[in-house]
Design a protein around this motif. Structure first.
Motif, mmCIF file in Angstrom:
data_model
loop_
_atom_site.group_PDB
_atom_site.id
_atom_site.type_symbol
_atom_site.label_atom_id
_atom_site.label_comp_id
_atom_site.label_asym_id
_atom_site.label_seq_id
_atom_site.Cartn_x
_atom_site.Cartn_y
_atom_site.Cartn_z
ATOM 1 N N VAL A 1 -1.784 4.570 5.878
ATOM 2 C CA VAL A 1 -1.495 3.463 4.979
ATOM 3 C C VAL A 1 -2.793 3.244 4.209
ATOM 4 C CG1 VAL A 1 -0.824 1.038 4.797
ATOM 5 C CG2 VAL A 1 0.105 2.457 6.658
ATOM 6 N N PHE A 2 -2.741 3.321 2.878
ATOM 7 C CA PHE A 2 -3.978 3.352 2.097
ATOM 8 C C PHE A 2 -3.746 2.847 0.680
ATOM 9 C CE2 PHE A 2 -1.645 7.239 1.829
ATOM 10 C CZ PHE A 2 -1.701 7.622 0.502
ATOM 11 N N GLU A 3 -4.847 2.573 -0.009
ATOM 12 C CA GLU A 3 -4.779 2.030 -1.364
ATOM 13 C C GLU A 3 -4.551 3.110 -2.426
ATOM 14 O OE1 GLU A 3 -8.341 -0.284 -1.838
ATOM 15 O OE2 GLU A 3 -7.579 -1.890 -0.563
ATOM 16 N N SER A 4 -5.348 4.174 -2.409
ATOM 17 C CA SER A 4 -5.245 5.206 -3.441
ATOM 18 C C SER A 4 -5.814 6.511 -2.908
ATOM 19 C CB SER A 4 -6.002 4.782 -4.704
ATOM 20 O OG SER A 4 -7.386 4.648 -4.419
ATOM 21 N N GLY A 5 -5.656 7.584 -3.671
ATOM 22 C CA GLY A 5 -6.236 8.856 -3.275
ATOM 23 C C GLY A 5 -5.379 10.041 -3.661
ATOM 24 N N THR A 6 -5.685 11.176 -3.031
ATOM 25 C CA THR A 6 -4.955 12.410 -3.309
ATOM 26 C C THR A 6 -4.551 13.080 -2.000
ATOM 27 O OG1 THR A 6 -6.983 13.730 -3.395
ATOM 28 C CG2 THR A 6 -6.176 12.811 -5.486
ATOM 29 N N PHE A 7 -3.491 13.881 -2.094
ATOM 30 C CA PHE A 7 -3.028 14.627 -0.936
ATOM 31 C C PHE A 7 -2.424 15.932 -1.413
ATOM 32 C CE2 PHE A 7 -0.260 15.899 2.508
ATOM 33 C CZ PHE A 7 -1.000 15.575 3.630
ATOM 34 N N ARG A 8 -2.769 17.025 -0.731
ATOM 35 C CA ARG A 8 -2.172 18.335 -1.009
ATOM 36 C C ARG A 8 -1.580 18.889 0.287
ATOM 37 N NH1 ARG A 8 -2.591 21.536 -5.126
ATOM 38 N NH2 ARG A 8 -4.560 20.643 -5.823
ATOM 39 N N ASN A 9 -0.282 19.146 0.248
ATOM 40 C CA ASN A 9 0.432 19.746 1.362
ATOM 41 C C ASN A 9 0.275 21.259 1.254
ATOM 42 O OD1 ASN A 9 2.281 20.781 3.168
ATOM 43 N ND2 ASN A 9 3.992 19.526 2.468
ATOM 44 N N LYS A 10 -0.362 21.875 2.243
ATOM 45 C CA LYS A 10 -0.557 23.326 2.243
ATOM 46 C C LYS A 10 0.492 24.040 3.093
ATOM 47 C CE LYS A 10 -5.514 23.388 1.414
ATOM 48 N NZ LYS A 10 -6.787 23.921 1.933
ATOM 49 N N PHE B 1 -8.397 9.814 0.753
ATOM 50 C CA PHE B 1 -7.816 8.486 0.616
ATOM 51 C C PHE B 1 -8.914 7.438 0.503
ATOM 52 C CE2 PHE B 1 -4.130 10.113 3.422
ATOM 53 C CZ PHE B 1 -3.484 10.619 2.313
ATOM 54 N N HIS B 2 -8.629 6.403 -0.270
ATOM 55 C CA HIS B 2 -9.535 5.265 -0.411
ATOM 56 C C HIS B 2 -8.826 4.018 0.112
ATOM 57 C CE1 HIS B 2 -11.962 7.898 -2.867
ATOM 58 N NE2 HIS B 2 -10.861 8.206 -3.538
ATOM 59 N N GLY B 3 -9.571 3.164 0.777
ATOM 60 C CA GLY B 3 -9.003 1.922 1.285
ATOM 61 C C GLY B 3 -7.961 2.126 2.363
ATOM 62 N N VAL B 4 -8.267 2.965 3.355
ATOM 63 C CA VAL B 4 -7.319 3.196 4.449
ATOM 64 C C VAL B 4 -7.187 1.905 5.257
ATOM 65 C CG1 VAL B 4 -6.856 4.496 6.559
ATOM 66 C CG2 VAL B 4 -7.824 5.665 4.556
ATOM 67 N N LYS B 5 -5.970 1.414 5.364
ATOM 68 C CA LYS B 5 -5.686 0.178 6.101
ATOM 69 C C LYS B 5 -5.273 0.460 7.541
ATOM 70 C CE LYS B 5 -6.523 -2.155 2.477
ATOM 71 N NZ LYS B 5 -7.832 -2.779 2.365
ATOM 72 N N GLU B 6 -4.609 1.594 7.731
ATOM 73 C CA GLU B 6 -4.182 1.967 9.075
ATOM 74 C C GLU B 6 -3.914 3.463 9.092
ATOM 75 O OE1 GLU B 6 -0.754 0.902 12.411
ATOM 76 O OE2 GLU B 6 -0.837 -0.266 10.578
ATOM 77 N N SER B 7 -4.208 4.070 10.217
ATOM 78 C CA SER B 7 -3.806 5.454 10.454
ATOM 79 C C SER B 7 -3.278 5.531 11.876
ATOM 80 C CB SER B 7 -4.964 6.423 10.229
ATOM 81 O OG SER B 7 -6.003 6.172 11.145
ATOM 82 N N ALA B 8 -2.353 6.435 12.078
ATOM 83 C CA ALA B 8 -1.718 6.554 13.386
ATOM 84 C C ALA B 8 -1.247 7.980 13.583
ATOM 85 C CB ALA B 8 -0.526 5.594 13.486
ATOM 86 N N TYR C 1 0.830 -1.208 0.000
ATOM 87 C CA TYR C 1 0.000 0.000 0.000
ATOM 88 C C TYR C 1 0.863 1.256 0.000
ATOM 89 C CZ TYR C 1 -3.348 -3.515 1.438
ATOM 90 O OH TYR C 1 -4.119 -4.645 1.497
ATOM 91 N N ASN C 2 0.222 2.370 -0.279
ATOM 92 C CA ASN C 2 0.878 3.670 -0.190
ATOM 93 C C ASN C 2 0.983 4.057 1.282
ATOM 94 O OD1 ASN C 2 0.958 4.392 -3.117
ATOM 95 N ND2 ASN C 2 -1.242 4.107 -2.881
#
Length: 148
Positions: A113-122, A93-100, A78-79
């Motif tokens: 930890v996730f399958e796919s998606g988008t992220f923008r750092n502001k 995010f899609h398919g989040v497997k874990e967050s911490a 995963y990503n």
């Protein structure tokens, strides 16, 4: 292959040592809300002193070690994204497997930890504030993640 295995072993060992020496981790659900900023981010490199540079190098290594730890934990399937919670962002995010939430001193970092998606750092970039692994394309502070 041996270099990668050693790197992941060393990274996992470094994270374990950090966690056992006062850096703590707390696990949370994928819908964790950002916490208020505890400290401002160092933005003017010309004002840094030796101690600040050492701290920045240690934070950079912490982000890298955290990435490798979670990537190894999930078998490179995963990503993985690690992000300084003091900074603004947008995510989907899609398919989040874990967050911490992992802590480096008083600085909280989100880990997803996730399958796919988008992220923008502001906020500010650089290894001290964020890092990611996986299948992605990047355009500046915007990252599109695809299934691995």
């Amino acid at each position: 292959m041996k270099k990668i295995s050693r790197l992941m072993l060393l990274s996992s060992l470094s994270l374990t040592l950090m966690l056992s020496s006062g850096v703590t981790a707390a696990f949370a659900k994928s819908d964790v809300a950002p916490t208020p900023a505890a400290q401002s981010t160092i933005s003017n490199v010309s004002n840094l002193v030796d101690g600040d540079i050492t701290t920045m190098n240690a934070r950079e290594q912490f982000v890298k070690d955290t990435l490798y730890f979670y990537n190894n934990k999930w078998g490179n399937r995963y990503n993985v994204l690690v992000f300084n919670s003091q900074l603004g962002y947008e995510r989907s995010f899609h398919g989040v497997k874990e967050s911490a939430i992992v802590n480096y001193g008083s600085i909280n970092y989100y880990v997803w930890v996730f399958e796919s998606g988008t992220f923008r750092n502001k906020g500010d970039g650089g290894w001290i504030n964020w890092g990611f692994l996986g299948n992605f394309t990047r355009n500046g502070s915007y990252v599109q993640f695809y299934n691995r």
